[in-house]
Design an enzyme around this catalytic site. Structure first.
Site, PDB file in Angstrom:
ATOM      1  N   HIS A  80      -7.911  -1.655   8.925  1.00 23.29           N
ATOM      2  CA  HIS A  80      -6.588  -3.247   8.443  1.00 23.29           C
ATOM      3  C   HIS A  80      -7.154  -3.936   9.796  1.00 23.29           C
ATOM      4  O   HIS A  80      -5.931  -4.198  10.921  1.00 23.29           O
ATOM      5  CB  HIS A  80      -5.231  -2.793   8.273  1.00 23.29           C
ATOM      6  CG  HIS A  80      -5.163  -2.463   7.321  1.00 23.29           C
ATOM      7  ND1 HIS A  80      -4.482  -3.429   5.586  1.00 23.29           N
ATOM      8  CD2 HIS A  80      -5.131  -1.162   6.063  1.00 23.29           C
ATOM      9  CE1 HIS A  80      -3.579  -2.212   4.961  1.00 23.29           C
ATOM     10  NE2 HIS A  80      -4.503  -1.170   5.434  1.00 23.29           N
ATOM     11  N   CYS A 136      -9.697  -1.710   3.052  1.00 24.00           N
ATOM     12  CA  CYS A 136      -9.141  -0.871   2.971  1.00 24.00           C
ATOM     13  C   CYS A 136      -8.607  -0.444   1.297  1.00 24.00           C
ATOM     14  O   CYS A 136      -9.844   0.108   0.890  1.00 24.00           O
ATOM     15  CB  CYS A 136      -7.177  -1.164   2.979  1.00 24.00           C
ATOM     16  SG  CYS A 136      -5.891   0.144   2.431  1.00 24.00           S
ATOM     17  N   LEU A 137      -8.072  -0.351  -0.062  1.00 22.67           N
ATOM     18  CA  LEU A 137      -8.523  -0.287  -1.649  1.00 22.67           C
ATOM     19  C   LEU A 137      -9.304  -0.815  -1.982  1.00 22.67           C
ATOM     20  O   LEU A 137     -10.411  -0.253  -2.201  1.00 22.67           O
ATOM     21  CB  LEU A 137      -7.301   0.022  -2.261  1.00 22.67           C
ATOM     22  CG  LEU A 137      -7.020  -0.174  -3.778  1.00 22.67           C
ATOM     23  CD1 LEU A 137      -7.644   1.582  -3.768  1.00 22.67           C
ATOM     24  CD2 LEU A 137      -5.750  -0.956  -4.010  1.00 22.67           C
ATOM     25  N   SER A 158       0.837  -1.582  -0.279  1.00 21.06           N
ATOM     26  CA  SER A 158      -0.184   0.209  -0.096  1.00 21.06           C
ATOM     27  C   SER A 158       1.089   1.654   0.395  1.00 21.06           C
ATOM     28  O   SER A 158       0.211   1.903  -0.418  1.00 21.06           O
ATOM     29  CB  SER A 158      -0.917  -0.232   0.951  1.00 21.06           C
ATOM     30  OG  SER A 158      -2.058  -1.384   1.464  1.00 21.06           O
ATOM     31  N   GLU A 181      -6.149  -6.836  10.107  1.00 17.39           N
ATOM     32  CA  GLU A 181      -5.332  -7.538   9.988  1.00 17.39           C
ATOM     33  C   GLU A 181      -4.169  -7.842  11.257  1.00 17.39           C
ATOM     34  O   GLU A 181      -3.242  -8.354  11.688  1.00 17.39           O
ATOM     35  CB  GLU A 181      -4.654  -8.302   8.237  1.00 17.39           C
ATOM     36  CG  GLU A 181      -3.787  -8.092   8.192  1.00 17.39           C
ATOM     37  CD  GLU A 181      -4.380  -6.517   7.657  1.00 17.39           C
ATOM     38  OE1 GLU A 181      -3.415  -5.913   7.325  1.00 17.39           O
ATOM     39  OE2 GLU A 181      -5.302  -5.943   7.346  1.00 17.39           O
TER      40      GLU A 181
END
Length: 373
Positions: free
Chosen positions: A348, A264-265, A46, A350
């Site tokens: 995120h 995210c994206l 990213s 994770e």
């Protein structure tokens, strides 16, 4: 040279010492508020196109190792710290931060006032800059920095996605055991569209019982559906989502066909596929201490984030519900559509690095696919 310069596009100059490889690099300068996790940050795809400034003043005190990498390479364009620790001490380390950066040919700078740089970015916005430890011609560096472009309109996904499909067979790390192998009899089959996927995301998918097929960002909807997945995952990734419109077009063909989870994206791409629009934030969200509220429960999660763009709430279709917001600036942090069996978050879950408070979202994906983890 024993001197290194960071020159911003608006002419601001910071003088320091070289960090990592000697040379010159350029990119959009952003700041990250995490206190640790620098190796995971450097290897997060990213950050393609960006130079990372760590706001924590001492970086590198526990060294680096072979396990805390999130992708096949370092994707950050450069690295900025106040001070690299002279001592790296940890039972897992096999090298220092400086040696790691030199080995990966990453140019950095240390010994500058990172507080002043962070305040400058907060006031004037993220902007391009040059780090150079090979030139002391500051006026030339200023001239070249002023001509640099940011990440708007550049398809960075194409630069980080995998070349061909592959299977991911590694689960989460356990003390004394290392990374767990995937289950011999997985509960679900998931196709993950690689927009710049972090390895720990794939590990979490394995952890909930998924057989994970990773495909390039340019894979067609037909290719993805031909794998007969139980669900589709949209990964994190770099840059301007609108610049990779082909991804949103593919996702639009997948919506309603299979359960979808985006991060995210992937969250931004899903929103674009649903007809929404995105816009650039002044200096983005980068770090491990972003507060996010779940609008249904009122609970607040401290989250890891890395993005410079956000979804425009007013452009989301009626069947899409905003589920989470950022408490700092009220931007969209999560959406869902029960009708289309999909949800996504801007942050995120994770971790790696960051808080683990949002790991439950992977379990929610399992439930959406018709099971439990």
């Amino acid at each position: 040279m024993t001197t290194c310069y960071l020159v911003m596009a608006d002419g601001r100059v910071f003088k320091g010492k070289p960090l990592g490889a000697v040379g010159e690099t350029s990119g959009e300068v952003v700041f990250n508020t995490s206190m640790a996790g620098y190796q995971e940050i450097l290897t997060d795809p990213s950050y393609k196109g960006q130079i990372i400034t760590m706001t924590n003043p001492l970086i590198g005190n526990y060294g680096v190792n072979d396990e805390d990498v999130e992708s096949r390479s370092v994707f950050a364009e450069g690295f900025i710290v106040k001070e690299e620790s002279a001592i790296a001490s940890n039972w897992r380390k096999n090298g220092s931060l400086g040696d790691y950066l030199r080995d990966k040919n990453i140019v950095g700078i240390q010994g500058i006032d990172t507080r002043a740089l962070t305040r400058h970015i907060r006031k004037h916005g993220a902007m391009p800059g040059i780090i150079s430890s090979v030139s002391d011609d500051v006026e030339d560096l200023k001239s070249r920095a002023a001509k640099l472009y940011g990440t708007d309109g550049i398809d960075l996904v194409a630069e980080v996605t995998c070349d061909s499909p592959y299977k991911w067979n590694e689960g989460l790390w356990e003390l004394g055991k290392g990374f767990k192998p995937a289950d011999a009899k997985p509960k679900f089959k998931v196709v993950a569209i690689d927009l710049g996927i972090k390895r720990n995301i794939a590990r979490h998918l394995v952890n909930i019982g998924c057989e994970v097929d990773v495909v390039p960002a340019g894979a067609s909807a037909e290719e993805i559906l031909s794998k007969k997945p139980d669900g589709i995952f949209l990964s994190n990734g770099p840059g301007d989502p609108a610049a990779a419109s082909y991804v949103a077009e593919t996702i639009a063909k997948l919506v309603g066909q299979k359960p979808i989870f985006g991060i995210c994206l992937g969250h931004q791409m899903l929103s674009l596929a649903l007809g929404a629009k995105t816009y650039k934030l002044k200096f983005g969200h980068h770090g491990g201490n972003q507060p996010v509220m779940d609008l249904k429960t009122g609970k607040v999660e401290i989250t890891a984030q890395n993005h410079n763009y956000a979804v425009d709430t007013d452009t989301l279709p009626d069947h899409v519900e905003v589920t989470h917001i950022n408490l700092n600036d009220k931007t969209v942090e999560g959406i869902k559509s029960n009708k289309m069996k999909l949800f996504s978050v801007q942050y995120h879950p994770e971790a790696s690095p960051g808080p683990h408070e949002a790991e439950y979202l992977f379990g929610r994906f399992a439930e959406l696919m018709g099971g439990s983890c």
